[in-house]
Design a protein around this motif. Structure first.
Motif, short mmCIF file in Angstrom:
data_model
loop_
_atom_site.label_atom_id
_atom_site.label_comp_id
_atom_site.label_asym_id
_atom_site.label_seq_id
_atom_site.Cartn_x
_atom_site.Cartn_y
_atom_site.Cartn_z
N UNK A 1 20.74 -94.35 80.59
CA UNK A 1 21.69 -94.89 79.59
C UNK A 1 21.52 -94.19 78.25
N UNK A 2 20.27 -93.91 77.87
CA UNK A 2 20.02 -93.24 76.59
C UNK A 2 20.52 -91.79 76.61
N UNK A 3 20.46 -91.16 77.78
CA UNK A 3 20.90 -89.76 77.90
C UNK A 3 22.41 -89.62 78.05
N UNK A 4 23.11 -90.73 78.22
CA UNK A 4 24.55 -90.67 78.49
C UNK A 4 25.33 -89.98 77.37
N UNK B 1 26.63 -86.64 78.91
CA UNK B 1 27.76 -87.13 79.70
C UNK B 1 28.52 -85.99 80.41
N UNK B 2 28.89 -84.91 79.72
CA UNK B 2 29.59 -83.82 80.42
C UNK B 2 28.72 -83.15 81.49
N UNK B 3 27.43 -83.10 81.25
CA UNK B 3 26.51 -82.50 82.23
C UNK B 3 26.41 -83.39 83.46
N UNK B 4 26.35 -84.72 83.28
CA UNK B 4 26.30 -85.64 84.41
C UNK B 4 27.57 -85.51 85.25
N UNK C 1 34.21 -93.94 93.10
CA UNK C 1 32.97 -94.59 92.65
C UNK C 1 33.18 -95.13 91.25
N UNK C 2 32.62 -96.29 91.02
CA UNK C 2 32.64 -96.92 89.72
C UNK C 2 31.20 -97.37 89.48
N UNK C 3 30.50 -96.71 88.57
CA UNK C 3 29.06 -96.97 88.43
C UNK C 3 28.59 -96.81 86.99
N UNK C 4 27.46 -97.41 86.75
CA UNK C 4 26.75 -97.30 85.46
C UNK C 4 25.29 -96.97 85.77
N UNK D 1 30.42 -94.21 77.45
CA UNK D 1 29.79 -93.07 78.11
C UNK D 1 28.79 -93.47 79.19
N UNK D 2 28.53 -94.76 79.31
CA UNK D 2 27.65 -95.23 80.37
C UNK D 2 28.43 -95.71 81.59
N UNK D 3 29.73 -95.52 81.58
CA UNK D 3 30.57 -95.96 82.69
C UNK D 3 31.19 -94.71 83.32
N UNK D 4 30.94 -94.55 84.60
CA UNK D 4 31.45 -93.38 85.32
C UNK D 4 32.42 -93.83 86.40
N UNK D 5 33.58 -93.20 86.42
CA UNK D 5 34.56 -93.41 87.49
C UNK D 5 34.83 -92.03 88.08
#
Length: 153
Positions: A116-119, A123-126, A106-109, A3-7
């Motif tokens: 990271x703690x809020x992931x 996650x759906x909100x981000x 984009x590929x980011x963390x 959940x800390x990895x966003x694509x």
């Protein structure tokens, strides 16, 4: 699933030439003129800069950028990300009928411990926050490209 990895992958279809779209996307300091969520953007050097981003969430991201690739003939703009996000972002602009297609990838963390703690809980909100930001960015760029601009004489 990390959940800390966003694509992210977004496609913008715009009624402007690929050259005009590429030029607008290459002008990162100009982003605040047309992209509401980019609160500020500055260039530190020929290949470095910083953007401050705030979308729907009451939290701003400060993201450092380092140019990795600028290739107008291929329509590619790519940057490395540092700060509140770590990874990379890339625009690829190409002709699409009478207009242009801009592909954002984009590929980011998260670069900060709080993000990271809020992931896990957010996650759906981000992801939704990103979707709104991209929707408004596309609309802003379309309006910017359609507006008459002063031309040097």
């Amino acid at each position: 699933m990390d959940l800390n990895h966003y694509r992210f992958r977004d496609v913008w279809r715009l009624a402007a030439s690929p050259a005009a779209v590429y030029a607008a996307l290459a002008d990162v300091p100009g982003y605040p003129l047309w992209w509401p969520e980019i609160r500020s953007a500055r260039q530190d050097g020929p290949d470095t800069g910083e953007v401050v981003v705030r979308a729907l969430l009451p939290y701003r991201l400060v993201i450092g950028l380092t140019a990795v690739r600028r290739d107008p003939s291929a329509g590619v703009l790519e940057v490395a990300l540092r700060g509140d996000l770590v990874g990379w972002s890339r625009w690829t602009v190409e002709a699409d009928g009478a207009g242009a297609r801009a592909l954002f990838e984009e590929d980011a963390r998260p670069g900060r411990a709080l993000l990271r703690r809020l992931a896990l809980p957010l996650h759906p909100v981000f992801r939704a926050n990103h979707a709104v930001m991209m929707y408004r960015g596309r609309r802003g760029l379309a309006a910017h490209l359609a507006a008459p601009h002063d031309r040097p004489r």
